[in-house]
Write a protein that holds these residues in place. Sequence first.
Motif, PDB file in Angstrom:
ATOM      1  N   PHE A  86      69.901  57.049  14.253  1.00  0.00           N
ATOM      2  CA  PHE A  86      70.278  57.714  13.240  1.00  0.00           C
ATOM      3  C   PHE A  86      69.320  57.445  11.763  1.00  0.00           C
ATOM      4  O   PHE A  86      69.047  56.197  11.639  1.00  0.00           O
ATOM      5  CB  PHE A  86      71.793  57.730  12.545  1.00  0.00           C
ATOM      6  CG  PHE A  86      72.493  57.497  13.884  1.00  0.00           C
ATOM      7  CD1 PHE A  86      73.049  58.810  14.499  1.00  0.00           C
ATOM      8  CD2 PHE A  86      73.154  56.355  14.516  1.00  0.00           C
ATOM      9  CE1 PHE A  86      73.879  58.771  15.358  1.00  0.00           C
ATOM     10  CE2 PHE A  86      73.893  56.608  15.822  1.00  0.00           C
ATOM     11  CZ  PHE A  86      74.506  57.552  15.944  1.00  0.00           C
ATOM     12  N   GLU A  87      68.921  58.466  11.147  1.00  0.00           N
ATOM     13  CA  GLU A  87      68.044  57.959   9.933  1.00  0.00           C
ATOM     14  C   GLU A  87      68.042  58.983   8.909  1.00  0.00           C
ATOM     15  O   GLU A  87      68.457  60.290   9.143  1.00  0.00           O
ATOM     16  CB  GLU A  87      66.591  58.023  10.560  1.00  0.00           C
ATOM     17  CG  GLU A  87      65.701  57.168   9.996  1.00  0.00           C
ATOM     18  CD  GLU A  87      66.307  55.643   9.761  1.00  0.00           C
ATOM     19  OE1 GLU A  87      66.161  55.441   8.470  1.00  0.00           O
ATOM     20  OE2 GLU A  87      66.726  55.086  10.649  1.00  0.00           O
ATOM     21  N   GLY A  88      67.983  58.376   7.670  1.00  0.00           N
ATOM     22  CA  GLY A  88      67.911  59.477   6.592  1.00  0.00           C
ATOM     23  C   GLY A  88      66.470  60.221   6.480  1.00  0.00           C
ATOM     24  O   GLY A  88      65.990  60.996   7.289  1.00  0.00           O
ATOM     25  N   PHE A  89      65.778  59.386   5.570  1.00  0.00           N
ATOM     26  CA  PHE A  89      64.440  59.931   5.225  1.00  0.00           C
ATOM     27  C   PHE A  89      63.355  59.356   6.431  1.00  0.00           C
ATOM     28  O   PHE A  89      62.394  59.858   6.756  1.00  0.00           O
ATOM     29  CB  PHE A  89      63.865  59.744   3.946  1.00  0.00           C
ATOM     30  CG  PHE A  89      62.374  59.920   3.781  1.00  0.00           C
ATOM     31  CD1 PHE A  89      61.967  61.343   3.631  1.00  0.00           C
ATOM     32  CD2 PHE A  89      61.474  59.007   3.465  1.00  0.00           C
ATOM     33  CE1 PHE A  89      60.618  61.735   3.497  1.00  0.00           C
ATOM     34  CE2 PHE A  89      60.240  59.079   3.448  1.00  0.00           C
ATOM     35  CZ  PHE A  89      59.766  60.571   3.424  1.00  0.00           C
ATOM     36  N   GLY A  90      63.758  58.008   6.414  1.00  0.00           N
ATOM     37  CA  GLY A  90      62.702  57.286   7.520  1.00  0.00           C
ATOM     38  C   GLY A  90      61.627  56.668   7.053  1.00  0.00           C
ATOM     39  O   GLY A  90      60.385  56.538   7.253  1.00  0.00           O
ATOM     40  N   MET A  91      62.131  55.856   5.757  1.00  0.00           N
ATOM     41  CA  MET A  91      61.240  55.025   4.850  1.00  0.00           C
ATOM     42  C   MET A  91      60.458  54.108   5.611  1.00  0.00           C
ATOM     43  O   MET A  91      59.184  53.732   5.371  1.00  0.00           O
ATOM     44  CB  MET A  91      61.858  54.518   3.738  1.00  0.00           C
ATOM     45  CG  MET A  91      60.870  54.062   2.802  1.00  0.00           C
ATOM     46  SD  MET A  91      59.613  55.209   1.921  1.00  0.00           S
ATOM     47  CE  MET A  91      60.926  55.862   0.725  1.00  0.00           C
ATOM     48  N   SER A 110      65.250  62.785  10.765  1.00  0.00           N
ATOM     49  CA  SER A 110      64.012  63.103  10.126  1.00  0.00           C
ATOM     50  C   SER A 110      62.605  62.570  10.476  1.00  0.00           C
ATOM     51  O   SER A 110      61.551  62.973  10.108  1.00  0.00           O
ATOM     52  CB  SER A 110      64.254  62.891   8.621  1.00  0.00           C
ATOM     53  OG  SER A 110      64.399  61.607   8.416  1.00  0.00           O
ATOM     54  N   LEU A 111      62.722  61.499  11.451  1.00  0.00           N
ATOM     55  CA  LEU A 111      61.520  60.831  11.697  1.00  0.00           C
ATOM     56  C   LEU A 111      60.458  61.624  12.191  1.00  0.00           C
ATOM     57  O   LEU A 111      59.170  61.367  11.560  1.00  0.00           O
ATOM     58  CB  LEU A 111      61.995  59.821  12.917  1.00  0.00           C
ATOM     59  CG  LEU A 111      62.953  59.023  12.193  1.00  0.00           C
ATOM     60  CD1 LEU A 111      63.278  57.659  13.352  1.00  0.00           C
ATOM     61  CD2 LEU A 111      62.069  57.910  11.304  1.00  0.00           C
ATOM     62  N   PRO A 112      60.598  62.844  13.102  1.00  0.00           N
ATOM     63  CA  PRO A 112      59.253  63.270  13.460  1.00  0.00           C
ATOM     64  C   PRO A 112      58.629  64.064  12.276  1.00  0.00           C
ATOM     65  O   PRO A 112      57.460  64.300  12.225  1.00  0.00           O
ATOM     66  CB  PRO A 112      59.625  64.537  14.336  1.00  0.00           C
ATOM     67  CG  PRO A 112      61.038  63.839  15.048  1.00  0.00           C
ATOM     68  CD  PRO A 112      61.548  63.091  13.746  1.00  0.00           C
ATOM     69  N   GLU A 113      59.362  64.642  11.419  1.00  0.00           N
ATOM     70  CA  GLU A 113      58.831  65.356  10.186  1.00  0.00           C
ATOM     71  C   GLU A 113      58.188  64.148   9.244  1.00  0.00           C
ATOM     72  O   GLU A 113      56.965  64.574   8.601  1.00  0.00           O
ATOM     73  CB  GLU A 113      59.880  65.757   9.300  1.00  0.00           C
ATOM     74  CG  GLU A 113      59.771  66.658   8.079  1.00  0.00           C
ATOM     75  CD  GLU A 113      60.615  67.238   7.301  1.00  0.00           C
ATOM     76  OE1 GLU A 113      60.315  67.754   6.433  1.00  0.00           O
ATOM     77  OE2 GLU A 113      61.768  67.346   7.844  1.00  0.00           O
ATOM     78  N   GLY A 116      54.854  62.969  11.656  1.00  0.00           N
ATOM     79  CA  GLY A 116      54.040  63.971  11.972  1.00  0.00           C
ATOM     80  C   GLY A 116      53.457  63.628  13.448  1.00  0.00           C
ATOM     81  O   GLY A 116      54.146  62.885  14.367  1.00  0.00           O
ATOM     82  N   ASP A 117      52.217  63.793  13.676  1.00  0.00           N
ATOM     83  CA  ASP A 117      51.359  63.585  14.756  1.00  0.00           C
ATOM     84  C   ASP A 117      50.816  62.136  14.801  1.00  0.00           C
ATOM     85  O   ASP A 117      50.006  61.821  15.604  1.00  0.00           O
ATOM     86  CB  ASP A 117      50.100  64.522  14.812  1.00  0.00           C
ATOM     87  CG  ASP A 117      50.658  65.946  15.118  1.00  0.00           C
ATOM     88  OD1 ASP A 117      51.983  65.894  15.933  1.00  0.00           O
ATOM     89  OD2 ASP A 117      49.967  66.865  14.966  1.00  0.00           O
ATOM     90  N   ALA A 118      50.892  61.513  13.692  1.00  0.00           N
ATOM     91  CA  ALA A 118      50.331  60.141  13.311  1.00  0.00           C
ATOM     92  C   ALA A 118      51.052  58.937  14.072  1.00  0.00           C
ATOM     93  O   ALA A 118      50.626  57.856  14.064  1.00  0.00           O
ATOM     94  CB  ALA A 118      50.066  59.685  11.952  1.00  0.00           C
ATOM     95  N   ALA A 119      52.145  59.276  14.750  1.00  0.00           N
ATOM     96  CA  ALA A 119      52.611  58.310  15.368  1.00  0.00           C
ATOM     97  C   ALA A 119      53.112  58.570  17.012  1.00  0.00           C
ATOM     98  O   ALA A 119      53.011  59.791  17.191  1.00  0.00           O
ATOM     99  CB  ALA A 119      54.179  57.953  14.751  1.00  0.00           C
ATOM    100  N   ILE A 120      53.434  57.659  17.700  1.00  0.00           N
ATOM    101  CA  ILE A 120      54.203  58.123  19.159  1.00  0.00           C
ATOM    102  C   ILE A 120      55.534  58.377  18.904  1.00  0.00           C
ATOM    103  O   ILE A 120      56.328  57.456  18.228  1.00  0.00           O
ATOM    104  CB  ILE A 120      53.880  57.167  20.211  1.00  0.00           C
ATOM    105  CG1 ILE A 120      52.673  57.008  20.391  1.00  0.00           C
ATOM    106  CG2 ILE A 120      54.902  57.435  21.323  1.00  0.00           C
ATOM    107  CD1 ILE A 120      52.083  55.768  21.320  1.00  0.00           C
ATOM    108  N   SER A 121      56.265  59.485  19.236  1.00  0.00           N
ATOM    109  CA  SER A 121      57.694  59.701  19.097  1.00  0.00           C
ATOM    110  C   SER A 121      58.262  59.996  20.315  1.00  0.00           C
ATOM    111  O   SER A 121      57.755  60.527  21.163  1.00  0.00           O
ATOM    112  CB  SER A 121      57.834  60.838  18.106  1.00  0.00           C
ATOM    113  OG  SER A 121      57.282  60.683  16.875  1.00  0.00           O
TER     114      SER A 121
END
Length: 180
Positions: A86-91, A110-113, A116-121
Amino acid sequence: DEGWVTIFAKDSGHASQALARVKRSIPNVRLIKVGTPIYLKHQRMLRQQIRDLDLENEVIFVDHPSQDDLVAFYSMSDAFVFPSLFEGFGMPPLEAMACGAPVICSNAASLPEVVGDAAISLDPKDIDGWVESISKVLIDPALSQKMRAQSLQRASEFTWERTARETIAVYEKVLNQKKA
């Protein structure tokens, strides 16, 4: 090489399980567990899981780091791992990216937003996926360097100027709808 995997506060235990399996092929990997679970029950469960997995000598707990220490942990990590359910903004992933860490995070909330494409999700409960992703980042220097560059680029997109501009746009849209 010494492998450091930095785990942030909201580890539901999945990162510890993945670490136990990653250690089979990368025995010198260590985990820095930053932050304290909100509930004492979760903290006890996590510490017991680490004992059960025989990881007590591989996990360093840092409950309340200073901002400077946090930056150092992000910067020195070979991978920043954030298996949050669970996450709010993902700081935390964004902060890690701003320090140039390769980020592996869950695809929840919100983590994928944010990343973006800069991480492995991936699914926060997919232990096999976490093991594979962590291992890839730790053993592939080219992938690690690419992800570090992508992290810095992605983090640079989040500015206070952009936040202000987008907030004003939302206010203007609401005001214009109210006038109409």
